[in-house]
Every structure is written in C-alpha cells, then in structure tokens.
Design a protein around this motif. Structure first.
Motif, mmCIF file in Angstrom:
data_model
loop_
_atom_site.group_PDB
_atom_site.id
_atom_site.type_symbol
_atom_site.label_atom_id
_atom_site.label_comp_id
_atom_site.label_asym_id
_atom_site.label_seq_id
_atom_site.Cartn_x
_atom_site.Cartn_y
_atom_site.Cartn_z
ATOM 1 N N MET A 1 14.776 -14.366 -19.907
ATOM 2 C CA MET A 1 13.575 -13.536 -19.916
ATOM 3 C C MET A 1 12.555 -14.053 -20.933
ATOM 4 O O MET A 1 11.351 -13.956 -20.722
ATOM 5 N N ALA A 2 13.036 -14.643 -22.040
ATOM 6 C CA ALA A 2 12.108 -15.144 -23.046
ATOM 7 C C ALA A 2 11.341 -16.357 -22.545
ATOM 8 O O ALA A 2 10.242 -16.641 -23.026
ATOM 9 N N ASN A 3 11.876 -17.073 -21.580
ATOM 10 C CA ASN A 3 11.180 -18.241 -21.055
ATOM 11 C C ASN A 3 9.941 -17.861 -20.271
ATOM 12 O O ASN A 3 9.089 -18.714 -20.003
ATOM 13 N N LEU A 4 9.842 -16.598 -19.870
ATOM 14 C CA LEU A 4 8.672 -16.157 -19.121
ATOM 15 C C LEU A 4 7.478 -15.883 -20.027
ATOM 16 O O LEU A 4 6.363 -15.760 -19.547
ATOM 17 N N THR A 5 7.677 -15.779 -21.275
ATOM 18 C CA THR A 5 6.595 -15.482 -22.214
ATOM 19 C C THR A 5 6.417 -16.647 -23.178
ATOM 20 O O THR A 5 7.159 -17.634 -23.149
ATOM 21 N N ASN A 6 5.455 -16.504 -24.047
ATOM 22 C CA ASN A 6 5.198 -17.520 -25.050
ATOM 23 C C ASN A 6 6.163 -17.309 -26.226
ATOM 24 O O ASN A 6 6.163 -16.256 -26.865
ATOM 25 N N ILE A 7 6.993 -18.313 -26.510
ATOM 26 C CA ILE A 7 8.001 -18.189 -27.561
ATOM 27 C C ILE A 7 7.360 -18.000 -28.931
ATOM 28 O O ILE A 7 7.914 -17.330 -29.809
ATOM 29 N N ASP A 8 6.153 -18.557 -29.112
ATOM 30 C CA ASP A 8 5.507 -18.471 -30.422
ATOM 31 C C ASP A 8 5.115 -17.050 -30.799
ATOM 32 O O ASP A 8 4.783 -16.785 -31.965
ATOM 33 N N THR A 9 5.131 -16.137 -29.836
ATOM 34 C CA THR A 9 4.807 -14.742 -30.148
ATOM 35 C C THR A 9 6.007 -13.983 -30.706
ATOM 36 O O THR A 9 5.855 -12.852 -31.175
ATOM 37 N N ILE A 10 7.180 -14.553 -30.638
ATOM 38 C CA ILE A 10 8.386 -13.919 -31.164
ATOM 39 C C ILE A 10 8.554 -14.357 -32.612
ATOM 40 O O ILE A 10 8.729 -15.543 -32.894
ATOM 41 N N CYS A 11 8.494 -13.402 -33.529
ATOM 42 C CA CYS A 11 8.509 -13.721 -34.961
ATOM 43 C C CYS A 11 9.465 -12.797 -35.702
ATOM 44 O O CYS A 11 9.815 -11.706 -35.228
ATOM 45 N N VAL A 12 9.839 -13.238 -36.875
ATOM 46 C CA VAL A 12 10.589 -12.432 -37.840
ATOM 47 C C VAL A 12 9.831 -12.483 -39.150
ATOM 48 O O VAL A 12 9.634 -13.567 -39.726
#
Length: 268
Positions: free
Chosen positions: A156-167
C-alpha cells in the motif's frame, strides 16, 4: 548420623523460595541494567547521527542519559547486596522455624529486622513498578519507528510518495523543536531502521523491559516470603513464651507438691 542423613538435614534448612526469588531478582536486574546501559548508548548514537547533528541541541539529553547510566551502576550494586541479605534472612528464618521446639529462640531484634525488610521490599516493589512502566516508553517509541519503516515496505505504501512518511522525534520531547533535522523521512528513515544501532537498541530495550518485569515479580515473591517468615517468627516467639510459662508453672507445682509432702511427713 551418616552422610546421607547430614545431607538431608542440610537440604531441609535451605530456603528454596528465597533462593528462587534471589535468582529471579539477580536475573531481572542484570538484564535491565546491562541491556538498558547498552541501549541508551545506542540511542545517543542514533540521535547524533540522524536527528540532532548539532551537539548543543541534545546536550541536556546526553547528560540525562549519562546520569541514568550511573544510576544503573548503583541499582546493580544495591540489588546484588540486597538480594544476598534477603537470602541470608531466609536462611535465618528457616532455621528459626525448623528449631521451633528446641533451644533456639528468636529475639525481638530479629523480628524487627524481618518487619523492616517487609516494609523496605514493599517500597522497592512499588518503585520498580514505576521503573517497569518507564522502561516501556522507549520500547513504544522504537516500535512506532519500526512499524513506520515496515509500512513503507508494504504494497500500500508503494501507491503513495514514500517521502511523505516521516518520524519526528521532536514531538516526543526527546530533543528541542529547534533541533536539526529533527525528523527522518522516506529512504532516510528506511536507512535508520536498517542500521545495527537501531536493531540492537530496539531489542535491548525489550529485554530491559522484560528484566524490569522479572524484578517486579521477584520483589513480590520476596514480599510474600518475608511476610510469611515474619508471621512464623511471631508464632515461634509466642510458642517459646508459652513454653517458658508452662515450665515455670510446672516447677512451681513441683515445689508446692514437695513442700506439702514435707509438711505431711512432719505431722506424721
């Protein structure tokens, strides 16, 4: 008395409950102190390399972690000594109970010491409950980062921009809001989760939390043992007091009987 009888008598005086609690306490404290010390060092390395590259931003955190490591040294030393003392108290109380009907007598000082250990163990048990809860906090933080990295690897994460996932560790109050970069996103976050420091620190925090839980169980076990031993010592003191009064009354009765016989003989 043969060798076998001597061995049986010696084994009968071993406080097995106190021995099990001591081993569990030593194991729990060793896991908490050893793993916690190494995990704290790995945490500082992760923060310095990826989240706070300016030394002044995490200077207070570094001082706190160093202080916690010194506290860990003190905890390890104290509980090593305290566990041995409680084990020795278990041997003393077992001997007192085994020799309940012999010349062995418990003293008021011994009963007061047993009561003091009950109170002190209760206080330490409550304190270790707080330590157990506190040790679960870094496990929760590392789990959040680990689950975020796994989410980036999912389909599911491949459908979005990975750079928007942050910690962002700044939101946990670990480092100030002006720390740079303060957060990790996308591939940078994935690289952090792949480092040996992260993998080792995460699992060491889990083991340290388990060690704190084992220590809590050991202290609860000690508390039950000490309470039972104190009750046994109290009953033993009452039994010896009763035996002393009974022997005194028997001697008085014998004296009265002997004097009565003497008086009767003098009349006859």
């Amino acid at each position: 008395m043969g060798c076998f009888e001597c061995c049986i008598k010696c084994l009968g005086g071993v406080p097995y409950a106190s021995l099990v609690a001591t081993i569990l306490c030593f194991s729990g404290v060793a896991l908490f102190c050893g793993c916690g010390h190494v995990a704290l060092t790995g945490t500082v390395t992760i923060l310095e390399n990826h989240f706070s590259k300016v030394t002044s931003d995490h200077a207070m955190l570094t001082d706190v972690i160093q202080l916690m490591q010194y506290v860990i040294y003190g905890i390890a030393s104290f509980f090593f000594l305290y566990g041995i003392i409680l084990l020795a108290e278990g041997f003393y109380t077992t001997s007192a109970v085994k020799e309940l009907h012999s010349e062995f007598k418990t003293t008021i000082c011994g009963r007061c010491i047993s009561g003091m250990f009950v109170f002190l163990t209760y206080i330490l048990g409550v304190a270790w409950l707080g330590v157990f809860g506190f040790s679960a906090v870094p496990v929760f933080l590392f789990y959040n980062m680990w689950s975020t990295c796994n989410a980036m690897k999912s389909s599911m994460a491949n459908l979005t921009n990975i750079d928007t996932i942050c910690v962002d560790v700044r939101q946990y109050g670990i480092i100030p809001w002006n720390a740079t970069p303060g957060k990790a996103c996308g591939s940078t976050l994935g690289d952090i989760c792949s480092t040996s420091e992260f993998y080792l620190s995460y699992h060491l925090y889990i083991v340290a939390c388990a060690g704190a839980g084992a220590t809590v169980i050991a202290l609860i076990h000690f508390l039950m043992i000490l309470s039972a031993n104190w009750a046994y010592l109290k009953d033993a003191s009452h039994m010896h007091a009763y035996q002393d009064i009974k022997m005194k009354e028997e001697r008085e009765l014998q004296d009265i009987t002997s004097r009565s016989k003497e008086c009767l003989n003098s009349y006859t």
